[in-house]
Design a protein around this motif. Structure first.
Motif, PDB file in Angstrom:
ATOM      1  N   TRP A  33      40.364  41.385  27.930  1.00 53.66           N
ATOM      2  CA  TRP A  33      39.282  40.423  27.744  1.00 53.66           C
ATOM      3  C   TRP A  33      38.623  40.615  26.382  1.00 53.66           C
ATOM      4  CZ3 TRP A  33      34.346  42.464  27.167  1.00 53.66           C
ATOM      5  CH2 TRP A  33      34.222  43.833  27.459  1.00 53.66           C
ATOM      6  N   CYS A  34      37.973  39.569  25.921  1.00 50.84           N
ATOM      7  CA  CYS A  34      37.275  39.562  24.633  1.00 50.84           C
ATOM      8  C   CYS A  34      35.794  39.845  24.856  1.00 50.84           C
ATOM      9  CB  CYS A  34      37.453  38.198  23.960  1.00 50.84           C
ATOM     10  SG  CYS A  34      36.439  37.976  22.484  1.00 50.84           S
ATOM     11  N   TYR A  35      35.232  40.739  24.065  1.00 52.60           N
ATOM     12  CA  TYR A  35      33.818  41.096  24.179  1.00 52.60           C
ATOM     13  C   TYR A  35      32.906  39.914  23.858  1.00 52.60           C
ATOM     14  CZ  TYR A  35      29.476  43.649  23.435  1.00 52.60           C
ATOM     15  OH  TYR A  35      28.177  44.084  23.509  1.00 52.60           O
ATOM     16  N   ALA A  47      43.696  40.529  18.020  1.00 46.13           N
ATOM     17  CA  ALA A  47      42.368  41.003  18.396  1.00 46.13           C
ATOM     18  C   ALA A  47      41.956  42.126  17.454  1.00 46.13           C
ATOM     19  CB  ALA A  47      42.383  41.499  19.839  1.00 46.13           C
ATOM     20  N   ARG A  48      40.664  42.259  17.241  1.00 44.08           N
ATOM     21  CA  ARG A  48      40.131  43.295  16.356  1.00 44.08           C
ATOM     22  C   ARG A  48      39.161  44.162  17.154  1.00 44.08           C
ATOM     23  NH1 ARG A  48      37.992  42.523  10.153  1.00 44.08           N
ATOM     24  NH2 ARG A  48      37.698  44.727   9.790  1.00 44.08           N
ATOM     25  N   PHE A  49      39.199  45.458  16.899  1.00 40.38           N
ATOM     26  CA  PHE A  49      38.394  46.412  17.657  1.00 40.38           C
ATOM     27  C   PHE A  49      37.031  46.604  17.011  1.00 40.38           C
ATOM     28  CE2 PHE A  49      37.240  50.689  19.209  1.00 40.38           C
ATOM     29  CZ  PHE A  49      37.427  50.478  20.564  1.00 40.38           C
ATOM     30  N   THR A  50      35.992  46.712  17.827  1.00 40.48           N
ATOM     31  CA  THR A  50      34.669  47.091  17.340  1.00 40.48           C
ATOM     32  C   THR A  50      34.319  48.451  17.935  1.00 40.48           C
ATOM     33  OG1 THR A  50      32.304  46.628  17.374  1.00 40.48           O
ATOM     34  CG2 THR A  50      33.603  45.603  19.113  1.00 40.48           C
ATOM     35  N   PHE A  53      30.822  48.809  19.934  1.00 43.61           N
ATOM     36  CA  PHE A  53      30.740  48.403  21.334  1.00 43.61           C
ATOM     37  C   PHE A  53      31.961  48.829  22.138  1.00 43.61           C
ATOM     38  CE2 PHE A  53      27.975  45.537  18.987  1.00 43.61           C
ATOM     39  CZ  PHE A  53      26.806  45.702  19.702  1.00 43.61           C
ATOM     40  N   ASP A  54      32.868  49.582  21.488  1.00 44.80           N
ATOM     41  CA  ASP A  54      34.062  50.104  22.142  1.00 44.80           C
ATOM     42  C   ASP A  54      34.791  48.985  22.879  1.00 44.80           C
ATOM     43  OD1 ASP A  54      35.851  52.107  22.735  1.00 44.80           O
ATOM     44  OD2 ASP A  54      34.837  52.694  24.582  1.00 44.80           O
ATOM     45  N   ALA A  55      35.069  47.895  22.150  1.00 43.82           N
ATOM     46  CA  ALA A  55      35.660  46.718  22.778  1.00 43.82           C
ATOM     47  C   ALA A  55      36.512  45.948  21.776  1.00 43.82           C
ATOM     48  CB  ALA A  55      34.548  45.812  23.304  1.00 43.82           C
ATOM     49  N   TRP A  56      37.351  45.059  22.307  1.00 41.42           N
ATOM     50  CA  TRP A  56      38.192  44.190  21.506  1.00 41.42           C
ATOM     51  C   TRP A  56      37.557  42.813  21.394  1.00 41.42           C
ATOM     52  CZ3 TRP A  56      42.149  45.972  18.772  1.00 41.42           C
ATOM     53  CH2 TRP A  56      42.702  47.200  19.138  1.00 41.42           C
ATOM     54  N   ILE A  82      25.766  43.373  14.254  1.00 39.62           N
ATOM     55  CA  ILE A  82      26.286  44.751  14.208  1.00 39.62           C
ATOM     56  C   ILE A  82      27.796  44.730  14.014  1.00 39.62           C
ATOM     57  CG2 ILE A  82      26.697  46.813  15.612  1.00 39.62           C
ATOM     58  CD1 ILE A  82      23.863  46.301  16.817  1.00 39.62           C
ATOM     59  N   ILE A  83      28.489  43.880  14.776  1.00 35.47           N
ATOM     60  CA  ILE A  83      29.945  43.782  14.652  1.00 35.47           C
ATOM     61  C   ILE A  83      30.331  43.298  13.257  1.00 35.47           C
ATOM     62  CG2 ILE A  83      31.997  42.543  15.471  1.00 35.47           C
ATOM     63  CD1 ILE A  83      30.648  42.549  18.284  1.00 35.47           C
ATOM     64  N   TYR A  84      29.646  42.268  12.758  1.00 34.47           N
ATOM     65  CA  TYR A  84      29.948  41.746  11.429  1.00 34.47           C
ATOM     66  C   TYR A  84      29.756  42.824  10.358  1.00 34.47           C
ATOM     67  CZ  TYR A  84      29.487  39.271   7.039  1.00 34.47           C
ATOM     68  OH  TYR A  84      29.624  38.881   5.729  1.00 34.47           O
ATOM     69  N   ARG A  85      28.643  43.532  10.430  1.00 34.79           N
ATOM     70  CA  ARG A  85      28.382  44.581   9.433  1.00 34.79           C
ATOM     71  C   ARG A  85      29.417  45.709   9.519  1.00 34.79           C
ATOM     72  NH1 ARG A  85      23.482  43.986   6.868  1.00 34.79           N
ATOM     73  NH2 ARG A  85      22.068  42.469   7.812  1.00 34.79           N
ATOM     74  N   GLU A  86      29.810  46.069  10.728  1.00 35.54           N
ATOM     75  CA  GLU A  86      30.834  47.105  10.901  1.00 35.54           C
ATOM     76  C   GLU A  86      32.142  46.665  10.244  1.00 35.54           C
ATOM     77  OE1 GLU A  86      33.551  49.128  14.433  1.00 35.54           O
ATOM     78  OE2 GLU A  86      31.964  47.717  14.979  1.00 35.54           O
TER      79      GLU A  86
END
Length: 108
Positions: A33-35, A47-50, A53-56, A82-86
């Motif tokens: 599933w997608c976060y 898919a890309r990992f973050t 949030f330990d999620a895809w 947060i995801i974008y900045r990471e």
């Protein structure tokens, strides 16, 4: 949780992109599933990992974040920020490493 291995970090692709051979994290129903979208990630999706949030995040989820950024991040969405900045930091570091490698190879 997926543990990153050397096999996942091939030289021709980002270490943060999912390999097509690598299993995706599963929900209780054994579906990936997608976060961001909450939808199933189909096989073959980049898919890309973050890590935050330990999620895809599926391609569709990545597009949603990109569109949100392109519109100026006008709505308050701290998780997406947060995801974008990471990812921005990861991409900038990867580009800097490529530039450094190019300089080292060509300026001896």
């Amino acid at each position: 949780m997926i543990i990153q291995t050397k096999e996942m970090n091939g030289p021709a692709r980002s270490a943060y992109m999912r390999s097509r051979r690598e299993p995706l994290p599963m929900t209780l129903s054994n579906e990936p599933w997608c976060y961001i979208t909450g939808k199933r990630i189909v096989d073959g999706d980049d898919a890309r990992f973050t890590h935050e949030f330990d999620a895809w995040v599926s391609t569709a989820g990545q597009n949603m974040i990109d569109e949100w950024v392109d519109r100026g991040m006008k709505t308050d969405n701290p998780e997406w920020e947060i995801i974008y900045r990471e990812w921005y930091a990861q991409d900038a570091a990867a580009e800097a490493n490529e530039n450094n490698d190019y300089f080292r190879r060509n300026h001896k």
